[in-house]
Motif scaffolding. Sequence first.
Motif, PDB file in Angstrom:
ATOM      1  N   PRO A  83     -28.645  -9.114  -8.902  1.00 36.50           N
ATOM      2  CA  PRO A  83     -27.363  -9.790  -8.659  1.00 36.50           C
ATOM      3  C   PRO A  83     -26.242  -8.784  -8.406  1.00 36.50           C
ATOM      4  N   VAL A  84     -25.254  -9.216  -7.652  1.00 37.33           N
ATOM      5  CA  VAL A  84     -24.071  -8.401  -7.374  1.00 37.33           C
ATOM      6  C   VAL A  84     -22.866  -9.136  -7.971  1.00 37.33           C
ATOM      7  N   LYS A  85     -21.927  -8.375  -8.527  1.00 33.17           N
ATOM      8  CA  LYS A  85     -20.706  -8.967  -9.091  1.00 33.17           C
ATOM      9  C   LYS A  85     -19.544  -8.597  -8.177  1.00 33.17           C
ATOM     10  N   ILE A  86     -18.857  -9.620  -7.663  1.00 30.11           N
ATOM     11  CA  ILE A  86     -17.735  -9.416  -6.743  1.00 30.11           C
ATOM     12  C   ILE A  86     -16.491 -10.059  -7.357  1.00 30.11           C
ATOM     13  N   THR A  87     -15.418  -9.291  -7.415  1.00 30.61           N
ATOM     14  CA  THR A  87     -14.151  -9.781  -7.936  1.00 30.61           C
ATOM     15  C   THR A  87     -13.112  -9.710  -6.826  1.00 30.61           C
ATOM     16  N   ILE A  88     -12.401 -10.816  -6.618  1.00 32.79           N
ATOM     17  CA  ILE A  88     -11.385 -10.901  -5.564  1.00 32.79           C
ATOM     18  C   ILE A  88     -10.075 -11.324  -6.221  1.00 32.79           C
ATOM     19  N   GLN A  89      -9.028 -10.522  -6.030  1.00 32.40           N
ATOM     20  CA  GLN A  89      -7.712 -10.803  -6.603  1.00 32.40           C
ATOM     21  C   GLN A  89      -6.682 -10.930  -5.482  1.00 32.40           C
ATOM     22  N   THR A  90      -5.740 -11.839  -5.668  1.00 35.30           N
ATOM     23  CA  THR A  90      -4.607 -11.973  -4.763  1.00 35.30           C
ATOM     24  C   THR A  90      -3.449 -11.203  -5.378  1.00 35.30           C
ATOM     25  N   ILE A  91      -2.838 -10.338  -4.587  1.00 38.57           N
ATOM     26  CA  ILE A  91      -1.757  -9.514  -5.133  1.00 38.57           C
ATOM     27  C   ILE A  91      -0.517  -9.536  -4.247  1.00 38.57           C
ATOM     28  N   PHE A  92       0.601  -9.305  -4.895  1.00 41.08           N
ATOM     29  CA  PHE A  92       1.909  -9.135  -4.262  1.00 41.08           C
ATOM     30  C   PHE A  92       2.319  -7.700  -4.537  1.00 41.08           C
ATOM     31  N   PHE A 142      -6.484  -4.823   1.943  1.00 39.14           N
ATOM     32  CA  PHE A 142      -6.003  -5.023   3.293  1.00 39.14           C
ATOM     33  C   PHE A 142      -4.572  -5.519   3.233  1.00 39.14           C
ATOM     34  N   LEU A 143      -3.881  -5.326   4.304  1.00 43.08           N
ATOM     35  CA  LEU A 143      -2.482  -5.734   4.443  1.00 43.08           C
ATOM     36  C   LEU A 143      -1.586  -5.135   3.371  1.00 43.08           C
ATOM     37  N   ILE A 144      -2.050  -4.083   2.756  1.00 41.31           N
ATOM     38  CA  ILE A 144      -1.267  -3.492   1.677  1.00 41.31           C
ATOM     39  C   ILE A 144      -1.318  -1.985   1.856  1.00 41.31           C
ATOM     40  N   SER A 145      -0.180  -1.410   2.067  1.00 38.37           N
ATOM     41  CA  SER A 145      -0.157   0.033   2.196  1.00 38.37           C
ATOM     42  C   SER A 145       0.350   0.651   0.908  1.00 38.37           C
ATOM     43  N   ASN A 146      -0.146   1.807   0.612  1.00 40.97           N
ATOM     44  CA  ASN A 146       0.285   2.561  -0.566  1.00 40.97           C
ATOM     45  C   ASN A 146       0.127   1.784  -1.867  1.00 40.97           C
ATOM     46  N   ILE A 147      -0.936   1.013  -1.974  1.00 44.20           N
ATOM     47  CA  ILE A 147      -1.077   0.184  -3.171  1.00 44.20           C
ATOM     48  C   ILE A 147      -1.178   1.023  -4.439  1.00 44.20           C
ATOM     49  N   LEU A 148      -1.761   2.166  -4.321  1.00 45.66           N
ATOM     50  CA  LEU A 148      -1.898   3.010  -5.506  1.00 45.66           C
ATOM     51  C   LEU A 148      -0.558   3.535  -6.004  1.00 45.66           C
ATOM     52  N   PHE A 149       0.455   3.484  -5.139  1.00 48.77           N
ATOM     53  CA  PHE A 149       1.758   4.015  -5.505  1.00 48.77           C
ATOM     54  C   PHE A 149       2.772   2.922  -5.814  1.00 48.77           C
ATOM     55  N   GLY A 150       2.390   1.687  -5.680  1.00 53.39           N
ATOM     56  CA  GLY A 150       3.330   0.590  -5.875  1.00 53.39           C
ATOM     57  C   GLY A 150       2.927  -0.315  -7.014  1.00 53.39           C
ATOM     58  N   GLN A 151       3.884  -1.102  -7.464  1.00 54.70           N
ATOM     59  CA  GLN A 151       3.600  -2.084  -8.492  1.00 54.70           C
ATOM     60  C   GLN A 151       3.076  -3.334  -7.821  1.00 54.70           C
ATOM     61  N   LYS A 152       2.125  -3.979  -8.481  1.00 48.05           N
ATOM     62  CA  LYS A 152       1.569  -5.195  -7.909  1.00 48.05           C
ATOM     63  C   LYS A 152       1.588  -6.307  -8.951  1.00 48.05           C
ATOM     64  N   ILE A 153       1.634  -7.517  -8.450  1.00 45.10           N
ATOM     65  CA  ILE A 153       1.597  -8.715  -9.282  1.00 45.10           C
ATOM     66  C   ILE A 153       0.369  -9.503  -8.854  1.00 45.10           C
ATOM     67  N   ASN A 154      -0.462  -9.865  -9.795  1.00 47.36           N
ATOM     68  CA  ASN A 154      -1.590 -10.743  -9.494  1.00 47.36           C
ATOM     69  C   ASN A 154      -1.097 -12.175  -9.420  1.00 47.36           C
ATOM     70  N   TRP A 155      -1.629 -12.940  -8.461  1.00 44.98           N
ATOM     71  CA  TRP A 155      -1.266 -14.345  -8.338  1.00 44.98           C
ATOM     72  C   TRP A 155      -1.762 -15.090  -9.562  1.00 44.98           C
ATOM     73  N   GLU A 156      -0.900 -15.902 -10.154  1.00 49.04           N
ATOM     74  CA  GLU A 156      -1.270 -16.740 -11.300  1.00 49.04           C
ATOM     75  C   GLU A 156      -0.695 -18.123 -11.097  1.00 49.04           C
TER      76      GLU A 156
END
Length: 178
Positions: free
Chosen positions: A66-75, A9-23
Amino acid sequence: MKGVFVACFLISNILFGQKINWEEGKKLNWSNFKSKVNNQRGDNVVAYTNCGWTYSYVKSSNPKAPVKITIQTIFNENQSWKDVKRINDYVLLHEQKHFDVAEVFARKLRKEVSEKIKNGADFDRYFKTIYNTILKEYQDFQKTYDGETRNGMVEEKQAEYNRIIAEQLENYKNYKTS
């Protein structure tokens, strides 16, 4: 049968852009703002941070498994913009806080998910509602943050938000990714 689903969400064209994971401890720099296009309204906009979350899950067709859910914050670098004639370290700090706010709300989402979703049936029943509730809170906070700080130009308010955001990161530290 296992399925994997990735949503953004709030991210357009994510597959075409570079992203940074929050650390923790890793800060943005002006070279991360790669868009040449200012899609924001107003002459007072000096920079724009495009950030948000991605999530993925793996669940069985057995609703009790059980279900495995992964949530990442990205720039999203290719959707984040700067006015090279007006940028400075103070503006960069304001933009960093937008990214930090995204992490605060990702942690809130991880907390809710960990408390309420134990299996595939819980996921099907609760995830969308939890996600949409946290998303709305996140969007409202980001809007209020920019409004009250006037995009970082009101230094007293910016300092207040810097403290609030740091406190929230600390309050939800048990829900950061490793």
